[in-house]
Each structure stands twice: as C-alpha cells, then as structure tokens.
Design an enzyme around this catalytic site. Structure first.
Site, mmCIF file in Angstrom:
data_model
loop_
_atom_site.group_PDB
_atom_site.id
_atom_site.type_symbol
_atom_site.label_atom_id
_atom_site.label_comp_id
_atom_site.label_asym_id
_atom_site.label_seq_id
_atom_site.Cartn_x
_atom_site.Cartn_y
_atom_site.Cartn_z
ATOM 1 C CD GLU A 188 -10.044 -2.674 -6.985
ATOM 2 O OE1 GLU A 188 -11.284 -2.819 -6.982
ATOM 3 O OE2 GLU A 188 -9.341 -2.826 -5.962
ATOM 4 C CD GLU B 87 -6.971 -7.589 1.237
ATOM 5 O OE1 GLU B 87 -7.775 -6.786 0.779
ATOM 6 O OE2 GLU B 87 -6.256 -7.368 2.229
ATOM 7 C CD GLU B 88 -11.839 -12.408 -3.401
ATOM 8 O OE1 GLU B 88 -11.518 -13.314 -4.194
ATOM 9 O OE2 GLU B 88 -12.484 -11.401 -3.748
ATOM 10 C CD1 TRP C 39 -7.697 -7.603 5.697
ATOM 11 C CD2 TRP C 39 -9.677 -6.562 5.750
ATOM 12 N NE1 TRP C 39 -7.871 -6.954 4.491
ATOM 13 C CE2 TRP C 39 -9.074 -6.318 4.496
ATOM 14 C CE3 TRP C 39 -10.944 -6.018 5.996
ATOM 15 C CZ2 TRP C 39 -9.692 -5.544 3.502
ATOM 16 C CZ3 TRP C 39 -11.556 -5.253 5.016
ATOM 17 C CH2 TRP C 39 -10.926 -5.019 3.792
ATOM 18 C CG ASP D 49 -6.296 -14.851 -2.384
ATOM 19 O OD1 ASP D 49 -6.989 -14.559 -1.386
ATOM 20 O OD2 ASP D 49 -6.680 -14.628 -3.540
#
Ligand SMILES: *[C@@H]1O[C@H](CO)[C@@H](O)[C@H](O)[C@H]1NC(C)=O
Ligand SMILES: *[C@@H]1O[C@H](CO)[C@@H](O)[C@H](O)[C@H]1NC(C)=O
Ligand SMILES: *[C@@H]1O[C@H](CO)[C@@H](O)[C@H](O)[C@H]1NC(C)=O
Ligand SMILES: *[C@@H]1O[C@H](CO)[C@@H](O)[C@H](O)[C@H]1NC(C)=O
Ligand SMILES: *[C@@H]1O[C@H](CO)[C@@H](O)[C@H](O)[C@H]1NC(C)=O
Ligand SMILES: *[C@@H]1O[C@H](CO)[C@@H](O)[C@H](O)[C@H]1NC(C)=O
Length: 574
Positions: free
Chosen positions: A424, A199-200, A140, A196
């Site tokens: 979302e 999550e990238e 992750w 960030d």
C-alpha cells in the site's frame, strides 16, 4: 536531434535519459507482475485469495497489521473496471470469465443485509464484506456512497461493449437489474453525507460526488439505449444536480479542489486526482466542469496537491521544487505514521498522461490564468493563450510534462522492491514497503497508469457537453419521523440531549445537541426528529447540567431508519 538539443539546453541529458530508460524497463518488468499480482487476489482460484468466493477481490492477502482480508466495493469496482477495460479494448480477452464471476458475485453481495441496511434500506452503501460474501458486522466508517457508483460504472462499461457485440439479452436480463439498484441508490442518496474513500471523514467528498455524477450520466445513456426509459429523466435530473454540487468543492482563492466538506484538514488530497483520472473522458476535452485531467482546475489542483508533499518526507529531501516527488493520500496523514502511497504517486502520473493524450486529441493546449502556475513549472516564461500542437510552445510544454509524469513513475520504480510486489505504502524515511502487501488497488493503479502512458484511451461516458445548472438543487430525499425515548433519571437543573452522525442529529456536536423533554413521562425523555429515510446512523445521549457535559458510555447506539413512515426508538441511559 531536436529533442536532444532541447534536453541538453535544460542541462538534463544525463538524468533525463537515465530516467527514461529506468521508466521504460520498470514498465516492461512491472506490467506482468502487476497483472499477475492483481489476478492472484481474485477468487476462487487466485493464488493469494484462498477462501474468497468466485469473483471476489481480496483487498490484500494481509491478515494482520493491517488485516485487509475483505472485499471492499470501491477497490473491487476499480479493479474490475481495469479488467473490463482490458477485455473491451481487446487488450486481453482471456479475462472475460473473470468478469462473469464478478457480476455473479456482486449480484449476491447487493442482496446481503448488513449494518447499513438491506438492499432497499441503504445496504448498498456498505463499504466492505467478508471474502465469503457475508456481512461484516463490526463498527466501521459507513456508509460509503462511492461504492454503488463505481460498481455501476464498471458494469455499464461492460454493458455498452456487450451491446456493441450483439449480446443485448445479457445486458437487459442480468446486468441492468444490478446497475439499476446501484443507480437508484445514487440517485436517492447523493445529497447525504458519506464517509470518504479513506474511510475517515463523514461529510461530502469530491471523489464520491464526481463518480456519482459519472454513473448517473452513463446510466441514463445506457437506459435509453436498452429502452428502459422510465428512469432516464430522473437520472438526468439528479446528474445535473450532482454536477452543480461538484462545482462547490473548487477553492478559487487557493486554486485547488477541497476534497471533503468536513474533517478540518487542508483538503489537499489524492481523492481529487483519483477522481479526475476515474472520470476521464477524452471526448470532453479539457472541460473544467467535470474536472477533466487537462482542465485548468484539475491542473492547478494537481500542482497544489503535489506541492503539499514537498519537504514532508525525508526520502524527498533535496528534490528540486519543480521535479516529481513521492506523494501520499494527504499531507496531514498519520496512518502508519503517514507515508507515500504507490497508487497516489502513480495516480499523478496517470492524470498527466491522460492530459497529454487529450491535448493531442484536441490539437492544442490552453494556458489560462487558473492553470498558469502549473505550466510555469515547465517554462517560466509561458503566458496565457492557446497553443496549437504545431507550435514550439506546445512541443516544449508537452515534452516537459511527459518527463514530469515519467518522474512519478520513476519514484514508484525506485521504491518497488526487487520482485515487483506493490504494497500500500512505502516508508517516508527508508523507502521500504509499509502496510498491506500485494494491495490489489496498487497493482490496478500501476496497470492503468502504464496504460495511459502507452496511449490507452478508455471509453467515453458522456462527459462531453454537459452543462452546469445556474442554480443548485439539493435532494434531501425521502424522510421519516423518528421518536427517540430514553429512560434517564436526572437531577434538578439537568437535561438530556441527543447528537449523532447525521446533519439532523447535529453531526455529533456537543454544543448544538438536541434537547429532549420530560414532563409527565419522566423518567422517559423524548424527542421526535425528521431523519433521512433508509439511512444508517449512530447516536448518543448526553446530559448537561450547569455547564457540565456528560456523554453516555460507549458504544454508540445505531439505527437504520425505515424507508417511510414513522418509527419509535426506546433506549436506556448508560
Ligand atoms: C465468513 O467469513 C467470516 C470471517 O472469516 C467468518 O467469521 C464466517 O463464519 C464465514 N461465514 C461463512 C458462512 O462461512
Ligand atoms: C453474453 O455475455 C455474457 C457475459 O459475458 C456471457 O456469459 C454470454 O455467454 C454471452 N452470450 C452470448 C450469446 O454471447
Ligand atoms: C446537498 O445539495 C445542496 C445543493 O447543491 C448542497 O448545498 C448541500 O451541501 C448538499 N449536501 C450534501 C450532504 O451533499
Ligand atoms: C454537518 O456537516 C455537514 C458537512 O460537513 C455540513 O454541511 C452541515 O452544515 C453540518 N450540520 C450541522 C448541523 O452542523
Ligand atoms: C446546578 O446548580 C444549582 C444551583 O446552584 C444547584 O441547585 C443544582 O443542584 C446543580 N445541579 C447539578 C446537577 O449539579
Ligand atoms: C418503543 O416503544 C413503543 C411503545 O411503547 C413501541 O410501539 C415501539 O415499537 C418500540 N420501539 C422499538 C424499536 O421496539
């Protein structure tokens, strides 16, 4: 009558009134749906949170395409900040027991060892857990260093209210130990890179830095209030250092906040709008050092960010260049083909509502060179200056800005399906909901945007009067000496190199990878590097020969450095 003439003059009578009645009825119908939707995703008894431990927020009940059946620290903290605000502002005191469950759950989660480390070796930076409070061990984007700051902010807000209500015992005995762990982590690690909020990208990230600053400021004030004075000067020092670093994200040439220091994108990102609304402090007025919603920098940034979405989504075709449009995370987004998000679109509205509340509280509005392009959207002839709330320019601008804010809510309304469920994203071509259904954060974003629209002022956190040091100081933090040994047979002219996920390992650079040496130890190649302590990182070896580069096969190696001392890692080339 004056308002009527004003909107008639703009030729907007029909649309403005139909928009305002649409928004009004949407807010009325969606508010209870959003609140029920949010509560349905909280264990143990939320109707869509089966399997979640008490106080755990499920990001979304969606278990495939995508699987969001996890508890993210960020989402959970933002959701509970919303709940804590409702309780502490007296809007809904029936939610008090949810807060007790949340505190209990987070005290457990903090102690769960995970791939980022233990509670004392970096584990607080772990972004997500299973909903039964166990660690997620898969690969992750970790660590994510906004989580501890956001959790501290939620708990500090509650702590201050408990102190106001004669419950100091609970604050000192139960809340403070949890808050202190998070703030110590922020204080020690703010100057390390992070993934960030999307999550990238692993670099430094505006949202993370902004919420870290807030947490240290209010943490220091809380510590003073309850007599935990030993941490105060340390938190204050770091808060100033973080505030100094925060300024570096501002891009003066193009008038926006570059969201991440890495990633190779434009940097126009909802990250910055979310940072502004989640660090709003009405007592700070329109202070630009903390990027308050009505500050010239945050307004200029808002225009650049919103404009970056004009023309990229088919559903927005034909929309006037000064009207509200659907917005997503960042214009280069390709996740689910890159669509508008509810929480991003509602976030723009919220920044504008926060700004309107602040101007009313200050009693005037400033147009500066920096914010002039933002204001010109609403009145092409406006010039720089300070406009008192009694002036007609103030009335004209604020009425138009309010209508603009309503426009973003109207877009959310238009693409909210019947039934009111908020996913979302919504599809950029058809407008139908996309990705995770019933996203808890989408519901929270609706509640906070509607709250600001209705005039809700959240508690101040101490942004007023902060000063930016004239020179920035980093905080590389404690470091450790790590020796990497790798067994690798090589040919003549071939050497072994090392690169990994942190600065000291050259950020995965092939070109600048670190050379290992092998003399008498061959076939063991070795290198000793100074690395940040208590940090989880990934790395790989590569070989270079005559200009040809060969990386070892996947997966990456990973390592969590100890809190102090030295460490030797023994690997075999693969
Ligand atoms: C927690 O949940 C995960 C994911 O569903 C599962 O694999 C694990 O076995 C559960 N652990 C416990 C202790 O229930
Ligand atoms: C203090 O607050 C905690 C947390 O909500 C609560 O559980 C406890 O009952 C309160 N104690 C008193 C004396 O009100
Ligand atoms: C650490 O702080 C210094 C000083 O503000 C800054 O130049 C540097 O970019 C920061 N690094 C990270 C990773 O935050
Ligand atoms: C690694 O990335 C950070 C953030 O983008 C940057 O500040 C730093 O200079 C980079 N370090 C190296 C060695 O390339
Ligand atoms: C690199 O080039 C030299 C000289 O041409 C040659 O002797 C050597 O075998 C090459 N090494 C590799 C690993 O290809
Ligand atoms: C690597 O080997 C050295 C000496 O052979 C040993 O002291 C060290 O504990 C080993 N490291 C690990 C992580 O096993």
């Amino acid at each position: 009558m004056r308002l009527l003439q004003f909107v008639a003059a703009l030729g907007l009578v029909g649309t403005a009134f139909s928009q305002s009645s649409t928004v009004k009825s949407y807010v009325a119908s969606e508010s209870p749906i959003a609140k029920a939707g949010l509560l349905a995703n909280i264990g143990p008894s939320g109707s869509k949170s089966s399997g979640a431990s008490s106080g755990v927020v499920v990001a979304s009940p969606s278990t495939s395409n995508p699987n969001y059946l996890y508890m993210w620290i960020r989402d959970t903290s933002l959701v509970f900040k919303t709940i804590i605000d409702q309780v502490t502002l007296g809007q809904d005191t029936s939610l008090r027991s949810q807060i007790d469950n949340y505190i209990h759950a987070q005290a457990i989660i903090q102690q769960v060892s995970n791939p980022s480390g233990t509670v004392s070796t970096g584990g607080l930076g772990e972004p997500k857990f299973y909903i039964n409070e166990t660690a997620f061990e898969g690969s992750w984007g970790r660590p994510q260093r906004d989580g501890p700051a956001l959790r501290a902010t939620a708990m500090i807000t509650f702590a201050n209210w408990l102190l106001d209500n004669n419950n100091a015992t609970f604050v000192t005995n139960t809340l403070w130990p949890i808050i202190k762990l998070d703030l110590d982590y922020v204080s020690a690690n703010w100057n390390q890179t992070t993934f960030d909020l999307w999550e990238e990208i692993q670099s430094s990230s505006f949202f993370t830095t902004a919420v870290q600053h807030r947490s240290l400021r209010e943490g220091s004030a809380l510590a003073t209030r309850i007599g935990q004075t030993s941490v105060v000067s340390g938190y204050d020092t770091q808060a100033s250092n973080v505030l100094c670093f925060l300024q570096s994200y501002w891009n003066p040439t193009s008038g926006y906040i570059t969201a991440n220091t890495g990633g190779g994108r434009s940097g126009k990102d909802s990250n910055t709008v979310l940072a502004s609304i989640h660090t709003w402090d009405i007592a700070a007025g329109c202070d630009a050092a903390t990027f308050q919603p009505c500050s010239d920098k945050a307004l200029s940034n808002l225009k650049v960010y919103v404009d970056s979405f004009r023309g990229i989504y088919p559903i927005s075709s034909g929309i006037d260049a000064s009207a509200a449009v659907a917005v997503g995370r960042y214009p280069e987004d390709v996740y689910y083909n890159g669509n508008p998000w509810y929480l991003a679109t509602l976030g723009v509205a919220e920044q504008l509502y926060d700004a309107l509340l602040t101007w009313d509280s200050v009693g005037s509005l400033d147009v500066t060179d920096v914010s002039l392009p933002f204001f010109k959207q609403f009145s092409s002839g406006v010039t720089t200056g300070t406009y008192a709330s009694s002036s007609s320019t103030y009335s004209t601008l604020t009425a138009a800005i309010r209508a603009y804010a309503e426009g973003f809510v109207a877009i959310a309304a238009k693409y909210t399906p019947s039934g009111g469920g908020l996913s979302e994203q919504f599809d950029k071509s058809t407008g139908v909901p996309v990705s995770a259904v019933d996203l808890t954060w989408s519901y929270a974003s609706a509640l906070t945007a509607f709250g600001a629209r209705a005039g809700t002022k959240t508690a101040s956190w101490g942004a007023k009067g902060v000063t930016v040091p004239s020179q920035c100081t980093g905080n590389a933090g404690p470091s450790v000496s790590v020796t990497f040994n790798v067994q690798a047979t090589t040919q003549v002219g071939e050497s072994i190199y090392l690169a990994g996920s942190v600065d000291a390992l050259q950020n995965w650079s092939t070109e600048y990878a670190l050379l290992l040496s092998a003399g008498e130890t061959y076939p063991t190649w070795t290198l000793t590097v100074t690395l940040p302590a208590s940090t989880s990182l990934q790395y790989k070896y590569l070989r270079k020969a005559n200009g040809t580069v060969t990386w070892q096969s996947d997966p990456d190696f990973s390592l969590t450095t100890p809190a102090s001392g030295t460490f030797t890692q023994n690997d075999t080339w693969r």
